[in-house]
Design an enzyme around this catalytic site. Sequence first.
Site, PDB file in Angstrom:
ATOM      1  N   ARG A  89       0.864  -1.189   0.000  1.00  0.00           N
ATOM      2  CA  ARG A  89       0.000   0.000   0.000  1.00  0.00           C
ATOM      3  C   ARG A  89       0.897   1.234   0.000  1.00  0.00           C
ATOM      4  O   ARG A  89       1.552   1.552   0.992  1.00  0.00           O
ATOM      5  CB  ARG A  89      -0.919  -0.010   1.221  1.00  0.00           C
ATOM      6  CG  ARG A  89      -1.931  -1.148   1.222  1.00  0.00           C
ATOM      7  CD  ARG A  89      -2.848  -1.085   0.011  1.00  0.00           C
ATOM      8  NE  ARG A  89      -3.906  -2.100   0.066  1.00  0.00           N
ATOM      9  CZ  ARG A  89      -4.791  -2.303  -0.906  1.00  0.00           C
ATOM     10  NH1 ARG A  89      -4.739  -1.562  -2.015  1.00  0.00           N
ATOM     11  NH2 ARG A  89      -5.712  -3.239  -0.790  1.00  0.00           N
ATOM     12  N   ALA A 101     -10.485  -8.149  -1.081  1.00  0.00           N
ATOM     13  CA  ALA A 101     -11.423  -7.025  -1.174  1.00  0.00           C
ATOM     14  C   ALA A 101     -11.308  -6.374  -2.539  1.00  0.00           C
ATOM     15  O   ALA A 101     -10.312  -6.558  -3.259  1.00  0.00           O
ATOM     16  CB  ALA A 101     -11.148  -6.005  -0.078  1.00  0.00           C
ATOM     17  N   GLU A 118     -14.323 -10.927  -6.339  1.00  0.00           N
ATOM     18  CA  GLU A 118     -12.991 -10.657  -5.798  1.00  0.00           C
ATOM     19  C   GLU A 118     -12.375 -11.912  -5.183  1.00  0.00           C
ATOM     20  O   GLU A 118     -11.168 -12.121  -5.261  1.00  0.00           O
ATOM     21  CB  GLU A 118     -13.068  -9.539  -4.755  1.00  0.00           C
ATOM     22  CG  GLU A 118     -13.370  -8.169  -5.321  1.00  0.00           C
ATOM     23  CD  GLU A 118     -12.260  -7.631  -6.217  1.00  0.00           C
ATOM     24  OE1 GLU A 118     -11.095  -8.066  -6.058  1.00  0.00           O
ATOM     25  OE2 GLU A 118     -12.557  -6.778  -7.075  1.00  0.00           O
ATOM     26  N   GLU A 122      -8.846 -12.792  -6.689  1.00  0.00           N
ATOM     27  CA  GLU A 122      -7.665 -12.614  -5.840  1.00  0.00           C
ATOM     28  C   GLU A 122      -7.181 -13.911  -5.208  1.00  0.00           C
ATOM     29  O   GLU A 122      -5.981 -14.095  -4.993  1.00  0.00           O
ATOM     30  CB  GLU A 122      -7.958 -11.594  -4.732  1.00  0.00           C
ATOM     31  CG  GLU A 122      -8.102 -10.182  -5.220  1.00  0.00           C
ATOM     32  CD  GLU A 122      -8.047  -9.168  -4.084  1.00  0.00           C
ATOM     33  OE1 GLU A 122      -7.866  -9.573  -2.929  1.00  0.00           O
ATOM     34  OE2 GLU A 122      -8.184  -7.968  -4.379  1.00  0.00           O
ATOM     35  N   GLU A 171      -1.341  -6.215  -7.056  1.00  0.00           N
ATOM     36  CA  GLU A 171      -1.904  -7.563  -6.951  1.00  0.00           C
ATOM     37  C   GLU A 171      -0.965  -8.627  -7.498  1.00  0.00           C
ATOM     38  O   GLU A 171      -1.084  -9.809  -7.146  1.00  0.00           O
ATOM     39  CB  GLU A 171      -3.254  -7.615  -7.657  1.00  0.00           C
ATOM     40  CG  GLU A 171      -4.321  -6.789  -6.934  1.00  0.00           C
ATOM     41  CD  GLU A 171      -5.634  -6.759  -7.682  1.00  0.00           C
ATOM     42  OE1 GLU A 171      -5.623  -7.023  -8.911  1.00  0.00           O
ATOM     43  OE2 GLU A 171      -6.665  -6.464  -7.053  1.00  0.00           O
TER      44      GLU A 171
END
Length: 222
Positions: A89, A101, A118, A122, A171
Amino acid sequence: MGTDTHPSAQQDAGASAQVADVPASWPVESTQERYSGPVFALTTDRVEMPDGPDGGTVAAARDYLRHPGAATVVALDEWGRVLLQRQYRHAVRHKLWELPAGMLDVEGEPPVATARRELVEEAGLRARTWNELPSMLASPGVSDEVVHLYLARGLSAVPEEENGFVRRHEEADLVGAWVPLEEAVDLVMGGHVRNGITMVGILAVQTAARNGFADLPDVSER
């Protein structure tokens, strides 16, 4: 021994029943959009605010981010483990352990459908049972973002050829870990997991587990 005169000690026993967030909207004198990007927009409203005990008002500027909202998944496997994923992040310059998320960025898609998508994209997982957890306002002092949280159980792997999602940027660097729920709680309380949505999701599931998740709405068919 002295008498407890703290205001909270004088509350009526039924006061907690009256504590609930309610919709409200103070008059807005003017609105100015300062920035609009692919994730959020920055807006300044001049809001009529209370101005002292005489009941008057004054216009005050309030900046806030307009955000489409998000859906988050607490994936709980048959052994009572929660899926956490480590992701970079940039705003906080950290790699954070988080729940799967994603933003509500598909027009007309219900939040639970976003959560399902998601989880596939993910984590490469599907869930047989979906329960709704309490939604949360991520940072109401500066943003209108609503985060919808869900508990996913009855997990199964999605064959790689059925998942056409291509991970890019943050990701592409995702790392996953299955953590027993009670250990995940300890990580939160020990300050080792600090993503706010992840903290709320883990603690909510710990609370809901006390009665076997019986109080959670079933949204498996939505």
